[in-house]
Design an enzyme around this catalytic site. Structure first.
Site, mmCIF file in Angstrom:
data_model
loop_
_atom_site.group_PDB
_atom_site.id
_atom_site.type_symbol
_atom_site.label_atom_id
_atom_site.label_comp_id
_atom_site.label_asym_id
_atom_site.label_seq_id
_atom_site.Cartn_x
_atom_site.Cartn_y
_atom_site.Cartn_z
ATOM 1 N N LYS A 81 -18.154 1.014 -12.433
ATOM 2 C CA LYS A 81 -19.258 1.915 -12.058
ATOM 3 C C LYS A 81 -19.234 3.215 -12.871
ATOM 4 C CE LYS A 81 -17.195 4.221 -8.028
ATOM 5 N NZ LYS A 81 -17.360 4.530 -6.595
ATOM 6 N N ASP A 82 -18.086 3.517 -13.534
ATOM 7 C CA ASP A 82 -18.008 4.713 -14.383
ATOM 8 C C ASP A 82 -18.508 4.464 -15.806
ATOM 9 O OD1 ASP A 82 -16.794 6.117 -12.300
ATOM 10 O OD2 ASP A 82 -14.766 5.646 -12.979
ATOM 11 N N ARG A 151 -14.797 16.771 -4.282
ATOM 12 C CA ARG A 151 -14.184 16.044 -5.387
ATOM 13 C C ARG A 151 -12.729 15.818 -5.031
ATOM 14 N NH1 ARG A 151 -14.985 16.722 -11.252
ATOM 15 N NH2 ARG A 151 -13.618 14.935 -11.063
ATOM 16 N N ARG A 157 -9.295 13.789 -0.469
ATOM 17 C CA ARG A 157 -10.517 13.639 0.336
ATOM 18 C C ARG A 157 -10.186 13.338 1.801
ATOM 19 N NH1 ARG A 157 -15.108 11.117 -3.673
ATOM 20 N NH2 ARG A 157 -14.227 11.908 -5.599
ATOM 21 N N CYS A 249 -24.932 7.182 -14.008
ATOM 22 C CA CYS A 249 -24.156 6.686 -12.864
ATOM 23 C C CYS A 249 -23.932 7.757 -11.807
ATOM 24 C CB CYS A 249 -22.845 6.041 -13.307
ATOM 25 S SG CYS A 249 -21.852 6.999 -14.431
#
Length: 327
Positions: A81-82, A151, A157, A249
């Site tokens: 996905k990056d 982030r 997180r 993305c």
């Protein structure tokens, strides 16, 4: 004489190292050659800005690709996905192994789940895609939530919830699964795997890309043994949708292609369903559509499926919902 070790380029994060470690083990089994991890720091790892501000597209990838092109590493592992949707002229994605769970998960305090978040709940995510869909879900279920941009790695997180700074955070299930030890990580916190009917993942989420120089035909062929054709067809369709929407993305775009069997019990896979969503980050407007067709048997067919759905979404007004659409 033993062959020299293959050098695998990886980001330094705990998750990236875990992902690359899995691939290194697979390549060792496949080739009988030693594989060493070469840690590379990327701009996305060092920048303190939110991903939406630094552009998202390619911020975790450029340094790895530079190392590949300079011959400092033989191959690299990326979270798919990056990876920018445009093919690099001198590099090739030699393998996309079988995908992990593509869903998002909500990690929350006090046993909370998405449908039971209290009024004004503070939910941490740096993803415009997640914000758009979480806000839309809240609106349609009479909930009121506030999305807080965050982030940091998985531990950081989750720490925001444990400290009470946030009520919940949303992460990719694949990342949690790959680093293992979910129980130790979440402890007393609850883990709610979000249905893709509520929150569609990022295009390619849960899949890895193993990239190497296109000029190394032998390595391309060797790594190709790790490729999973069904995963490749699915993520190619998802990324084709993203590319056709001309979105990066970090745009608020979700997509998932899943394979449908004619007999779910033990069936022959006959069709692929591609679902896409794009929305404003406040969740007030979403364009969500799906299309179903035969399982693509070639790269071009998978690309066509994504473009077809993107065209339908653009016709329904998707272009106006993406802040960073290329004009």
């Amino acid at each position: 004489m033993t062959e020299r070790a293959l050098r695998l380029g990886t980001r330094r994060s705990k998750l990236a190292m875990a992902q690359s470690g899995h691939v290194a083990d697979a390549v060792r089994r496949l080739t009988g050659r030693p594989v060493e991890l070469v840690e590379i720091t990327t701009y996305g790892d060092t920048s303190r800005e939110h991903l939406a501000q630094i552009g998202g597209t390619g911020v975790f990838v450029a340094a790895l690709r530079d190392a590949l092109l300079a011959g400092e590493v033989d191959f690299a592992v990326h979270s798919l996905k990056d990876l920018p949707t445009a093919q690099h002229p001198d590099l090739v994605v030699a393998a996309i192994p079988e995908r992990e769970d593509p869903r998002d998960v909500l990690i929350a305090r006090d046993g909370l789940t998405l449908d039971r978040l209290p009024k004004g709940a503070r939910v941490g995510t740096g993803s415009p895609r997640r914000m758009a869909q979480l806000h839309a879900y809240a609106r349609s279920h009479g909930l009121e939530i506030t999305c807080v941009p965050i982030r940091g790695n998985i531990d950081t997180r989750v720490g925001f919830v444990r400290s009470g700074e946030l009520d919940a955070v949303v992460l990719a299930a694949a990342g949690l699964n790959r680093i293992g030890g979910t129980e130790e990580l979440t402890g007393s916190l609850s883990l709610d795997r979000l249905s893709v009917d509520s929150v569609l993942p990022a295009p390619g989420q849960g899949a890895l890309a193993i990239e190497c120089p296109a000029s190394d035909a032998e390595l391309v062929a060797t790594l190709g043994a790790l490729d999973d054709p069904h995963t490749r067809a699915a993520v190619t369709a998802e990324r084709s949708l993203l590319a056709a929407l001309e979105a990066g993305c970090s745009a608020p775009v979700g997509a998932l292609a899943d394979l449908l069997a004619d007999d779910p019990g033990h069936g022959q896979v006959t069709e692929m369903r591609l679902r896409g969503v794009v929305g404003t980050t406040d969740g007030s407007t979403l364009v969500q559509l799906s299309t179903t067709g035969p399982v693509p048997t070639s790269h071009d067919e998978a690309m066509a499926l994504g473009r077809e759905l993107a065209d339908e979404m653009l016709a329904k007004g998707a272009a106006g919902l993406m802040g960073e659409r290329a004009l």
